[in-house]
Design a protein around this motif. Structure first.
Motif, mmCIF file in Angstrom:
data_model
loop_
_atom_site.group_PDB
_atom_site.id
_atom_site.type_symbol
_atom_site.label_atom_id
_atom_site.label_comp_id
_atom_site.label_asym_id
_atom_site.label_seq_id
_atom_site.Cartn_x
_atom_site.Cartn_y
_atom_site.Cartn_z
ATOM 1 N N THR A 28 -3.304 1.019 -3.662
ATOM 2 C CA THR A 28 -2.945 -0.375 -3.405
ATOM 3 C C THR A 28 -2.396 -0.991 -4.691
ATOM 4 O OG1 THR A 28 -4.714 -0.497 -1.778
ATOM 5 C CG2 THR A 28 -3.809 -2.595 -2.555
ATOM 6 N N LEU A 33 -13.789 -3.727 0.349
ATOM 7 C CA LEU A 33 -13.620 -2.328 -0.015
ATOM 8 C C LEU A 33 -14.834 -1.527 0.429
ATOM 9 C CD1 LEU A 33 -12.264 -2.543 -3.698
ATOM 10 C CD2 LEU A 33 -10.958 -2.048 -1.626
ATOM 11 N N ASP A 34 -14.587 -0.338 0.983
ATOM 12 C CA ASP A 34 -15.683 0.558 1.307
ATOM 13 C C ASP A 34 -16.400 0.940 0.001
ATOM 14 O OD1 ASP A 34 -16.363 2.654 3.779
ATOM 15 O OD2 ASP A 34 -16.830 3.420 1.764
ATOM 16 N N HIS A 76 -4.657 7.191 -1.103
ATOM 17 C CA HIS A 76 -4.360 5.832 -0.654
ATOM 18 C C HIS A 76 -4.408 4.944 -1.889
ATOM 19 C CE1 HIS A 76 -4.594 1.877 1.167
ATOM 20 N NE2 HIS A 76 -4.127 2.413 2.270
ATOM 21 N N GLU A 113 -7.017 3.377 -12.115
ATOM 22 C CA GLU A 113 -6.499 2.007 -12.032
ATOM 23 C C GLU A 113 -5.588 1.739 -13.215
ATOM 24 O OE1 GLU A 113 -6.737 -2.390 -13.046
ATOM 25 O OE2 GLU A 113 -7.224 -0.653 -14.277
ATOM 26 N N THR A 129 -14.876 3.685 -2.056
ATOM 27 C CA THR A 129 -13.497 3.590 -2.540
ATOM 28 C C THR A 129 -13.402 4.184 -3.947
ATOM 29 O OG1 THR A 129 -13.164 1.620 -1.214
ATOM 30 C CG2 THR A 129 -11.623 1.955 -3.026
ATOM 31 N N SER A 130 -12.439 5.098 -4.146
ATOM 32 C CA SER A 130 -12.497 5.925 -5.354
ATOM 33 C C SER A 130 -12.352 5.142 -6.658
ATOM 34 C CB SER A 130 -11.489 7.070 -5.278
ATOM 35 O OG SER A 130 -10.216 6.585 -5.016
ATOM 36 N N SER A 150 -6.054 9.881 -5.777
ATOM 37 C CA SER A 150 -6.256 9.227 -4.487
ATOM 38 C C SER A 150 -5.020 9.347 -3.596
ATOM 39 C CB SER A 150 -6.559 7.750 -4.752
ATOM 40 O OG SER A 150 -6.721 7.052 -3.546
ATOM 41 N N THR A 158 -7.427 3.507 -3.625
ATOM 42 C CA THR A 158 -8.208 2.874 -2.556
ATOM 43 C C THR A 158 -8.542 3.849 -1.421
ATOM 44 O OG1 THR A 158 -6.086 1.876 -1.967
ATOM 45 C CG2 THR A 158 -7.736 0.419 -2.901
ATOM 46 N N GLU A 159 -8.529 5.142 -1.730
ATOM 47 C CA GLU A 159 -8.987 6.105 -0.717
ATOM 48 C C GLU A 159 -10.516 6.106 -0.687
ATOM 49 O OE1 GLU A 159 -7.369 10.014 -1.182
ATOM 50 O OE2 GLU A 159 -8.591 10.858 0.433
ATOM 51 N N LYS A 160 -11.049 6.210 0.535
ATOM 52 C CA LYS A 160 -12.508 6.298 0.688
ATOM 53 C C LYS A 160 -12.875 7.780 0.588
ATOM 54 C CE LYS A 160 -15.583 6.053 4.583
ATOM 55 N NZ LYS A 160 -15.599 5.749 6.018
ATOM 56 N N GLU A 195 0.826 -1.220 0.000
ATOM 57 C CA GLU A 195 0.000 0.000 0.000
ATOM 58 C C GLU A 195 0.845 1.249 0.000
ATOM 59 O OE1 GLU A 195 -3.469 -0.566 2.790
ATOM 60 O OE2 GLU A 195 -2.469 -2.527 2.831
#
Ligand code: PLP
Ligand code: COI
Length: 357
Positions: free
Chosen positions: A160, A58-59, A158, A70, A62-63, A156, A147-149, A38
């Motif tokens: 991954t 994943l929330d 965050h 991606e 998640t963006s 983002s 993977t940022e909420k 991460e």
């Protein structure tokens, strides 16, 4: 990069694995483990780990799920007859991942860490690397996602990066028969200033309707033209294209809005080594039609990691059918030269292989 490893307590049993490896298909089965690391602006890349393969939690905010920030790669691990396992030009995949990362405003990953992650998955899941018979291999899918909420539209904070692996046989179920192509004149894959040269999920999402049209017309892949004039051939949904002339010269569409394939690049070297003149230039769709009609174009082939090298058959469009080229001779020769290096049956004169095991 320190990688912690938690082994899968319930790996696939030997007899199920043998069944899978006997006929792996493409992208249907996944190994016992996965790699994850991460990134945050504060900590950089951290928490690298190999864990049992399994679903992600994943929330819903998640963006990546909303804005598609991606990127991914595709490469293969090949087993040689002596049992050793090799990656093919992994540094090229690492470099392309980072050029995709720059375009998608994602953080770059050090080339050595990218390669180490791929090697670790191959090592921990070695029993999933098929034997060389039937040109089977272990397909690696490194990918990176936001993977940022957060629902605001900005890069983002965050991210991954993961690597998963899947044993692979032939990409096309027809095997080495020439693939018929559907030419879409309605949909574009990439535009000027867009993301065509990056390996990002959005390009593939944009290709799916045209790909479905290809299937509906009995074709395995779709040909995309440039989005400005609809005149120049770019590439297929998942492969690059080559045109072979009667005088032995070869043309492949120039880069800029296409995905610069590592297979494409390797074939330029191989074909030049076989004494062929290779030109990278813009290639008009009418050159295709006229070249087949006059007999000047004698072979067409497509190439990519998943599908290797495949002869192209006819090209269909709303305007009618352009018949298949006359020959597949050089296509098969180039294909053999490439897979012989990948599977260790020919000398690796270019230093393309990285030994993992
Ligand atoms: N073009 C597209 C759109 C692809 O998805 C691929 C597959 O990776 C290629 C070309 C071929 O690239 P490579 O040879 O690096 O696999
Ligand atoms: C590959 O050849 O690695 C590809 O990415 C093609 C397709 C499976 C997306």
């Amino acid at each position: 990069m320190d990688i912690s490893t938690t082994l899968n307590p319930t790996p696939v049993d030997d007899s199920t694995l043998a069944e899978i490896l006997a006929d792996p298909g493409f992208g249907d089965h996944f190994t016992d483990h996965m790699f994850t690391v991460e990134w945050t602006p504060e900590k950089g890349w951290h928490d690298a780990r190999i864990t049992p393969y399994g679903p992600l939690t994943l929330d819903p905010a998640t963006s990546v799920l909303h804005y598609g920030q991606e990127i991914f790669e595709g490469m293969k691990a090949y087993r040689h007859d002596d049992g050793s396992v090799h990656l093919f030009r992994p540094e090229k995949n690492a470099q392309r991942m980072n050029s995709s990362a720059r375009r998608l405003a994602l953080p770059e990953i050090p080339e050595a860490d990218f390669i180490a992650a791929c090697e670790e998955i191959v090592k921990v899941d070695e029993r999933w690397v098929p034997g060389s018979e039937g040109e089977k291999s272990l397909y690696l899918r490194p990918f990176m996602m936001a993977t940022e909420k957060f629902l605001g539209v900005r890069p983002s904070r965050h991210v991954t990066f993961m690597v998963i692996a899947s044993p692979a046989g032939a990409y096309f179920k027809e095997g080495l028969k020439p693939v018929d192509l559907w030419l879409t004149e309605e949909y574009s894959r990439a535009g000027r200033g867009g993301t065509g040269a990056a390996k990002t999920g959005g390009n593939y999402a944009a290709s799916l309707l045209a790909q479905q049209e290809a299937y509906d017309n009995g074709c395995a892949q779709v040909v995309f033209l440039d989005s400005v004039e609809g005149r120049y051939v770019e590439e297929l949904g998942g492969m690059n294209l080559y045109f072979v002339y009667a005088d032995g010269s070869i043309v492949t569409p120039a880069t800029g809005t296409i995905l610069e394939g590592i297979t494409r690049d390797s074939i330029i070297t191989i074909a030049r080594g076989l004494g062929h003149e290779v030109t990278e230039r813009r290639f008009e769709i009418d050159e295709w039609r006229k070249g087949i009609e006059s007999g000047d174009i004698v072979e067409i082939f497509a190439c990519g990691t998943a599908a290797v090298v495949s002869p192209v058959g006819s090209m269909k469009s709303a305007q009618g059918v352009t018949p298949a080229p006359a020959s597949t001779e050089l296509t098969m020769k180039i294909r053999s030269a490439l897979v012989d290096v990948q599977f260790g049956r020919a000398e690796d004169t270019q230093g393309w292989l990285t030994k993992v095991l």
